[in-house]
Design a protein around this motif. Structure first.
Motif, PDB file in Angstrom:
ATOM      1  N   LEU A 265       0.870  -1.170   0.000  1.00 11.42           N
ATOM      2  CA  LEU A 265       0.000   0.000   0.000  1.00 11.42           C
ATOM      3  C   LEU A 265       0.906   1.219   0.000  1.00 11.42           C
ATOM      4  O   LEU A 265       1.728   1.392   0.894  1.00 11.42           O
ATOM      5  CB  LEU A 265      -0.916  -0.014   1.228  1.00 11.42           C
ATOM      6  N   ASN A 266       0.759   2.069  -1.016  1.00 11.30           N
ATOM      7  CA  ASN A 266       1.664   3.184  -1.261  1.00 11.30           C
ATOM      8  C   ASN A 266       0.865   4.482  -1.221  1.00 11.30           C
ATOM      9  O   ASN A 266      -0.025   4.688  -2.032  1.00 11.30           O
ATOM     10  CB  ASN A 266       2.314   2.983  -2.632  1.00 11.30           C
ATOM     11  N   SER A 267       1.188   5.361  -0.254  1.00  9.58           N
ATOM     12  CA  SER A 267       0.399   6.575  -0.086  1.00  9.58           C
ATOM     13  C   SER A 267       1.214   7.668   0.582  1.00  9.58           C
ATOM     14  O   SER A 267       2.180   7.393   1.284  1.00  9.58           O
ATOM     15  CB  SER A 267      -0.825   6.247   0.782  1.00  9.58           C
ATOM     16  N   GLY A 268       0.770   8.889   0.402  1.00  9.36           N
ATOM     17  CA  GLY A 268       1.323  10.007   1.153  1.00  9.36           C
ATOM     18  C   GLY A 268       0.669  10.135   2.520  1.00  9.36           C
ATOM     19  O   GLY A 268       1.065  10.946   3.336  1.00  9.36           O
ATOM     20  N   ASN A 269      -0.357   9.322   2.749  1.00  9.58           N
ATOM     21  CA  ASN A 269      -1.065   9.367   4.021  1.00  9.58           C
ATOM     22  C   ASN A 269      -0.136   8.926   5.157  1.00  9.58           C
ATOM     23  O   ASN A 269       0.922   8.345   4.920  1.00  9.58           O
ATOM     24  CB  ASN A 269      -2.313   8.488   3.968  1.00  9.58           C
ATOM     25  N   ILE A 270      -0.579   9.149   6.383  1.00  4.89           N
ATOM     26  CA  ILE A 270       0.274   8.864   7.537  1.00  4.89           C
ATOM     27  C   ILE A 270       0.243   7.382   7.899  1.00  4.89           C
ATOM     28  O   ILE A 270      -0.758   6.702   7.739  1.00  4.89           O
ATOM     29  CB  ILE A 270      -0.100   9.735   8.746  1.00  4.89           C
ATOM     30  N   ILE A 271       1.366   6.913   8.400  1.00  5.12           N
ATOM     31  CA  ILE A 271       1.523   5.510   8.770  1.00  5.12           C
ATOM     32  C   ILE A 271       0.431   5.035   9.739  1.00  5.12           C
ATOM     33  O   ILE A 271      -0.101   3.937   9.541  1.00  5.12           O
ATOM     34  CB  ILE A 271       2.943   5.247   9.325  1.00  5.12           C
ATOM     35  N   PRO A 272       0.035   5.811  10.760  1.00  5.92           N
ATOM     36  CA  PRO A 272      -1.027   5.298  11.640  1.00  5.92           C
ATOM     37  C   PRO A 272      -2.330   4.957  10.900  1.00  5.92           C
ATOM     38  O   PRO A 272      -2.984   3.974  11.234  1.00  5.92           O
ATOM     39  CB  PRO A 272      -1.239   6.441  12.640  1.00  5.92           C
TER      40      PRO A 272
ATOM     41  N   ILE B 196       3.460  -1.377   3.869  1.00  9.50           N
ATOM     42  CA  ILE B 196       2.930  -0.033   3.634  1.00  9.50           C
ATOM     43  C   ILE B 196       4.079   0.946   3.460  1.00  9.50           C
ATOM     44  O   ILE B 196       5.147   0.795   4.054  1.00  9.50           O
ATOM     45  CB  ILE B 196       1.997   0.438   4.763  1.00  9.50           C
ATOM     46  N   VAL B 197       3.835   1.930   2.620  1.00  8.19           N
ATOM     47  CA  VAL B 197       4.764   3.044   2.442  1.00  8.19           C
ATOM     48  C   VAL B 197       3.931   4.301   2.638  1.00  8.19           C
ATOM     49  O   VAL B 197       2.889   4.471   1.992  1.00  8.19           O
ATOM     50  CB  VAL B 197       5.392   3.044   1.027  1.00  8.19           C
ATOM     51  N   GLY B 198       4.369   5.162   3.537  1.00  5.64           N
ATOM     52  CA  GLY B 198       3.615   6.372   3.802  1.00  5.64           C
ATOM     53  C   GLY B 198       4.455   7.397   4.527  1.00  5.64           C
ATOM     54  O   GLY B 198       5.679   7.323   4.552  1.00  5.64           O
ATOM     55  N   THR B 199       3.770   8.333   5.144  1.00  2.00           N
ATOM     56  CA  THR B 199       4.378   9.467   5.811  1.00  2.00           C
ATOM     57  C   THR B 199       4.492   9.188   7.309  1.00  2.00           C
ATOM     58  O   THR B 199       3.543   8.719   7.930  1.00  2.00           O
ATOM     59  CB  THR B 199       3.507  10.714   5.573  1.00  2.00           C
TER      60      THR B 199
ATOM     61  N   GLY C  62       4.083   9.388  22.109  1.00  2.00           N
ATOM     62  CA  GLY C  62       3.350   8.192  22.526  1.00  2.00           C
ATOM     63  C   GLY C  62       2.383   7.797  21.423  1.00  2.00           C
ATOM     64  O   GLY C  62       2.790   7.549  20.295  1.00  2.00           O
ATOM     65  N   SER C  63       1.107   7.815  21.715  1.00  2.00           N
ATOM     66  CA  SER C  63       0.104   7.455  20.712  1.00  2.00           C
ATOM     67  C   SER C  63      -0.644   8.677  20.185  1.00  2.00           C
ATOM     68  O   SER C  63      -1.745   8.565  19.659  1.00  2.00           O
ATOM     69  CB  SER C  63      -0.888   6.451  21.298  1.00  2.00           C
ATOM     70  N   VAL C  64      -0.002   9.851  20.302  1.00  2.00           N
ATOM     71  CA  VAL C  64      -0.607  11.099  19.841  1.00  2.00           C
ATOM     72  C   VAL C  64       0.277  11.711  18.756  1.00  2.00           C
ATOM     73  O   VAL C  64       1.506  11.771  18.896  1.00  2.00           O
ATOM     74  CB  VAL C  64      -0.783  12.093  21.021  1.00  2.00           C
ATOM     75  N   ILE C  65      -0.346  12.167  17.686  1.00  2.00           N
ATOM     76  CA  ILE C  65       0.394  12.786  16.587  1.00  2.00           C
ATOM     77  C   ILE C  65       0.933  14.128  17.055  1.00  2.00           C
ATOM     78  O   ILE C  65       0.204  14.953  17.611  1.00  2.00           O
ATOM     79  CB  ILE C  65      -0.505  12.936  15.352  1.00  2.00           C
ATOM     80  N   ALA C  66       2.233  14.344  16.815  1.00  2.00           N
ATOM     81  CA  ALA C  66       2.899  15.564  17.277  1.00  2.00           C
ATOM     82  C   ALA C  66       3.308  16.473  16.119  1.00  2.00           C
ATOM     83  O   ALA C  66       4.053  17.421  16.319  1.00  2.00           O
ATOM     84  CB  ALA C  66       4.121  15.201  18.121  1.00  2.00           C
ATOM     85  N   GLY C  67       2.835  16.181  14.912  1.00  2.00           N
ATOM     86  CA  GLY C  67       3.124  17.050  13.773  1.00  2.00           C
ATOM     87  C   GLY C  67       4.154  16.463  12.837  1.00  2.00           C
ATOM     88  O   GLY C  67       4.644  15.346  13.024  1.00  2.00           O
ATOM     89  N   ILE C  68       4.464  17.244  11.820  1.00  2.00           N
ATOM     90  CA  ILE C  68       5.419  16.819  10.797  1.00  2.00           C
ATOM     91  C   ILE C  68       6.029  18.055  10.155  1.00  2.00           C
ATOM     92  O   ILE C  68       5.419  19.127  10.147  1.00  2.00           O
ATOM     93  CB  ILE C  68       4.726  15.919   9.739  1.00  2.00           C
ATOM     94  N   SER C  69       7.241  17.905   9.646  1.00  2.00           N
ATOM     95  CA  SER C  69       7.890  18.986   8.902  1.00  2.00           C
ATOM     96  C   SER C  69       8.604  18.366   7.705  1.00  2.00           C
ATOM     97  O   SER C  69       8.694  17.139   7.590  1.00  2.00           O
ATOM     98  CB  SER C  69       8.885  19.730   9.793  1.00  2.00           C
ATOM     99  N   GLU C  70       9.103  19.196   6.841  1.00  2.00           N
ATOM    100  CA  GLU C  70       9.765  18.697   5.636  1.00  2.00           C
ATOM    101  C   GLU C  70      10.959  17.805   5.965  1.00  2.00           C
ATOM    102  O   GLU C  70      11.267  16.869   5.228  1.00  2.00           O
ATOM    103  CB  GLU C  70      10.203  19.867   4.742  1.00  2.00           C
ATOM    104  N   GLU C  71      11.608  18.048   7.103  1.00  2.00           N
ATOM    105  CA  GLU C  71      12.754  17.241   7.516  1.00  2.00           C
ATOM    106  C   GLU C  71      12.363  15.789   7.833  1.00  2.00           C
ATOM    107  O   GLU C  71      13.226  14.908   7.887  1.00  2.00           O
ATOM    108  CB  GLU C  71      13.448  17.856   8.744  1.00  2.00           C
ATOM    109  N   ASP C  72      11.077  15.542   8.040  1.00  2.00           N
ATOM    110  CA  ASP C  72      10.613  14.195   8.355  1.00  2.00           C
ATOM    111  C   ASP C  72      10.437  13.321   7.108  1.00  2.00           C
ATOM    112  O   ASP C  72      10.096  12.148   7.229  1.00  2.00           O
ATOM    113  CB  ASP C  72       9.292  14.254   9.135  1.00  2.00           C
TER     114      ASP C  72
END
Length: 163
Positions: A95-102, A116-119, A125-135
């Motif tokens: 499964l190949n997407s720009g969507n997030i791994i969770p 899976i391949v994603g963002t 912990g189990s809470v999304i803390a954001g993303i930046s281009e460096e990720d």
């Protein structure tokens, strides 16, 4: 002989943009949809649109995402049957997407998808803390992720079907 199937996510495996659905948890579904449309007409370049949309999810827990998708997973007709067939035949699914791994993990578990391949957003912990281009490993992170999986499995492009 087909050894692997590369599967697109939004509009192929699912009938709705699932990142928009997840953004609805925080009341940002329409804004996410607008940003995505702007990307497709060239108003937003690079990873900017994806980063903006994923950052709407900052503070959202994996439990909230699972509950939202349990309510409606938006699976395309035949998606479950396709995955059952691939698994029965021993064909690798990616499964190949720009969507997030969770989010992609939810579908991996639900459908028995092999890889899976994603963002990868930052997590607290189990809470999304954001993303930046460096990720991101680069603008072609999806292509590179698929190449890595296929290379590790010694599967050539000629042995891969893309949906």
């Amino acid at each position: 002989m087909i050894k692997a199937v590369l599967i697109d996510f939004d509009g192929t495996l699912v009938t709705k943009d699932i990142l928009d659905v997840a953004c609805g948890i925080v009341g940002k579904e329409e804004e996410s949809d607008r940003i995505n449309k702007e990307f497709f007409v060239g108003k937003v370049k690079g990873l900017g649109a994806l980063i903006q949309r994923i950052n709407f999810l900052t503070g959202v827990s994996l439990v909230q995402i699972q509950e939202e998708l349990d309510e409606n997973a938006y699976l395309a007709p035949g998606a479950k049957e396709l995955m059952d067939f691939l698994n029965k035949e021993g064909i690798i699914s990616i499964l190949n997407s720009g969507n997030i791994i969770p989010i992609l993990e939810y579908y991996r578990k639900t459908l028995g998808i092999t890889h899976i391949v994603g963002t990868h957003p930052k997590m607290d912990g189990s809470v999304i803390a954001g993303i930046s281009e460096e990720d991101f490993s680069g603008p072609n992170f999806k292509v590179e992720g698929v190449k890595k999986i296929l290379g590790t499995l010694h599967i050539s492009a000629e042995e891969t079907l893309a949906l």
